[in-house]
Design a protein around this motif. Structure first.
Motif, PDB file in Angstrom:
ATOM      1  N   ARG A 122      93.539  58.009  69.002  1.00 25.09           N
ATOM      2  CA  ARG A 122      92.185  57.469  68.976  1.00 25.09           C
ATOM      3  C   ARG A 122      92.174  56.145  68.226  1.00 25.09           C
ATOM      4  O   ARG A 122      92.717  56.038  67.123  1.00 25.09           O
ATOM      5  CB  ARG A 122      91.238  58.467  68.306  1.00 25.09           C
ATOM      6  CG  ARG A 122      89.801  57.971  68.148  1.00 25.09           C
ATOM      7  CD  ARG A 122      88.945  59.038  67.506  1.00 25.09           C
ATOM      8  NE  ARG A 122      88.813  60.183  68.405  1.00 25.09           N
ATOM      9  CZ  ARG A 122      87.910  60.266  69.377  1.00 25.09           C
ATOM     10  NH1 ARG A 122      87.054  59.274  69.571  1.00 25.09           N
ATOM     11  NH2 ARG A 122      87.853  61.326  70.145  1.00 25.09           N
ATOM     12  N   LEU A 155      93.080  52.208  76.960  1.00 27.76           N
ATOM     13  CA  LEU A 155      92.003  52.917  76.270  1.00 27.76           C
ATOM     14  C   LEU A 155      91.020  53.526  77.270  1.00 27.76           C
ATOM     15  O   LEU A 155      90.425  54.581  77.000  1.00 27.76           O
ATOM     16  CB  LEU A 155      91.277  51.983  75.303  1.00 27.76           C
ATOM     17  CG  LEU A 155      92.061  51.607  74.037  1.00 27.76           C
ATOM     18  CD1 LEU A 155      91.243  50.663  73.171  1.00 27.76           C
ATOM     19  CD2 LEU A 155      92.457  52.849  73.238  1.00 27.76           C
ATOM     20  N   TYR A 158      92.665  56.657  78.269  1.00 30.72           N
ATOM     21  CA  TYR A 158      92.572  57.581  77.147  1.00 30.72           C
ATOM     22  C   TYR A 158      91.211  58.278  77.154  1.00 30.72           C
ATOM     23  O   TYR A 158      91.111  59.495  76.982  1.00 30.72           O
ATOM     24  CB  TYR A 158      92.780  56.812  75.836  1.00 30.72           C
ATOM     25  CG  TYR A 158      92.815  57.663  74.588  1.00 30.72           C
ATOM     26  CD1 TYR A 158      94.019  58.044  74.016  1.00 30.72           C
ATOM     27  CD2 TYR A 158      91.640  58.080  73.966  1.00 30.72           C
ATOM     28  CE1 TYR A 158      94.063  58.817  72.859  1.00 30.72           C
ATOM     29  CE2 TYR A 158      91.660  58.855  72.814  1.00 30.72           C
ATOM     30  CZ  TYR A 158      92.872  59.216  72.267  1.00 30.72           C
ATOM     31  OH  TYR A 158      92.904  59.998  71.130  1.00 30.72           O
ATOM     32  N   GLU A 162      90.326  62.248  77.586  1.00 29.60           N
ATOM     33  CA  GLU A 162      89.542  62.992  76.602  1.00 29.60           C
ATOM     34  C   GLU A 162      88.436  63.791  77.291  1.00 29.60           C
ATOM     35  O   GLU A 162      88.191  64.955  76.944  1.00 29.60           O
ATOM     36  CB  GLU A 162      88.939  62.035  75.576  1.00 29.60           C
ATOM     37  CG  GLU A 162      88.283  62.738  74.412  1.00 29.60           C
ATOM     38  CD  GLU A 162      87.907  61.781  73.298  1.00 29.60           C
ATOM     39  OE1 GLU A 162      88.356  61.994  72.166  1.00 29.60           O
ATOM     40  OE2 GLU A 162      87.152  60.826  73.569  1.00 29.60           O
ATOM     41  N   LEU A 194      98.416  60.271  73.193  1.00 27.96           N
ATOM     42  CA  LEU A 194      98.786  59.813  74.534  1.00 27.96           C
ATOM     43  C   LEU A 194     100.058  58.993  74.416  1.00 27.96           C
ATOM     44  O   LEU A 194     100.164  58.134  73.542  1.00 27.96           O
ATOM     45  CB  LEU A 194      97.670  58.954  75.136  1.00 27.96           C
ATOM     46  CG  LEU A 194      97.977  58.292  76.489  1.00 27.96           C
ATOM     47  CD1 LEU A 194      98.125  59.332  77.583  1.00 27.96           C
ATOM     48  CD2 LEU A 194      96.861  57.307  76.866  1.00 27.96           C
TER      49      LEU A 194
END
Length: 217
Positions: A122, A155, A158, A162, A194
């Protein structure tokens, strides 16, 4: 206990025969049909308890996002080694960044994993309260300087992963006869991990001690 003693005492992994890893459609977990949700949750529970692996279908992640992420990964690993080492994981206090070929050795009896990777978690800035408090592993990721768009793209993926994880957790909660949102307040700010991985092709004689990722637990 040794292996024989553990077996005699009934301690150890349960052996369950199976011929294939199940493919589970996650679509019902995003719908309002309680019976369909329950069937999907039960399938997830069986896979986790009896096999330990599962494939997922209808996961909700756009294929173009997946394809773009793989393309961005190839862009990163195509960089010169000197550029990748600028974001070496050893430069991060938060265990994030690049590791080169054979740096990881998951099987201590082997020759080092024939893979390179880029790890992230994160993204947290300096104003984040956990960062200010010095909480372990909380902080920023490392990003290469000369790959425009790479950070935003990764991101974005990512974030999609999530959301997918939240869907899976709802199914897992139902499989345990809990409210489907039972995990929600316990996973508000997960440091989900990740990693992008590159396994180079192997040519010629291959030593069985040198493979992409050694046996590990």
């Amino acid at each position: 206990f040794g292996l024989k003693e553990r077996a005699a005492a009934g301690i150890g992994a349960k052996r369950v025969p199976f011929s294939s890893v199940p493919v589970i459609d996650l679509g019902p977990l995003r719908q309002d049909d309680p019976a369909a949700k329950r069937r999907t949750a039960e399938a997830i529970g069986r896979a986790c308890e009896e096999i330990g692996f599962l494939y997922i279908a209808n996961h909700g992640v756009p294929q173009d996002l997946i394809d773009h992420t793989f393309a961005e990964s190839r862009r990163f690993f195509a960089l010169p080694l000197a550029e990748k080492l600028k974001v070496h994981i050893g430069e991060s206090k938060n265990y994030r960044g690049y590791f080169p070929l054979k740096e990881e050795k998951t099987d201590v009896t082997a020759m080092g994993d024939l893979k390179e990777g880029f790890d992230l978690m994160r993204e947290l800035g300096p104003d984040d309260p956990d960062v200010r408090a010095g909480k372990p592993l909380h902080g920023p990721n490392q990003w290469p300087d000369d790959l425009p768009g790479f950070r935003a793209s990764i991101l974005g993926y990512y974030a999609a992963m999530e959301e997918l994880a939240k869907t899976l957790l709802r199914g897992m909660a139902l499989s345990l006869d809990l409210d489907e949102n039972w995990f929600a307040d316990k996973t508000k700010k997960p440091l989900a991990y990740l990693r992008l991985l590159h396994y180079p092709p192997q040519k010629g004689t291959i030593d069985e001690r040198e493979i992409g990722c050694g046996a590990h637990s």
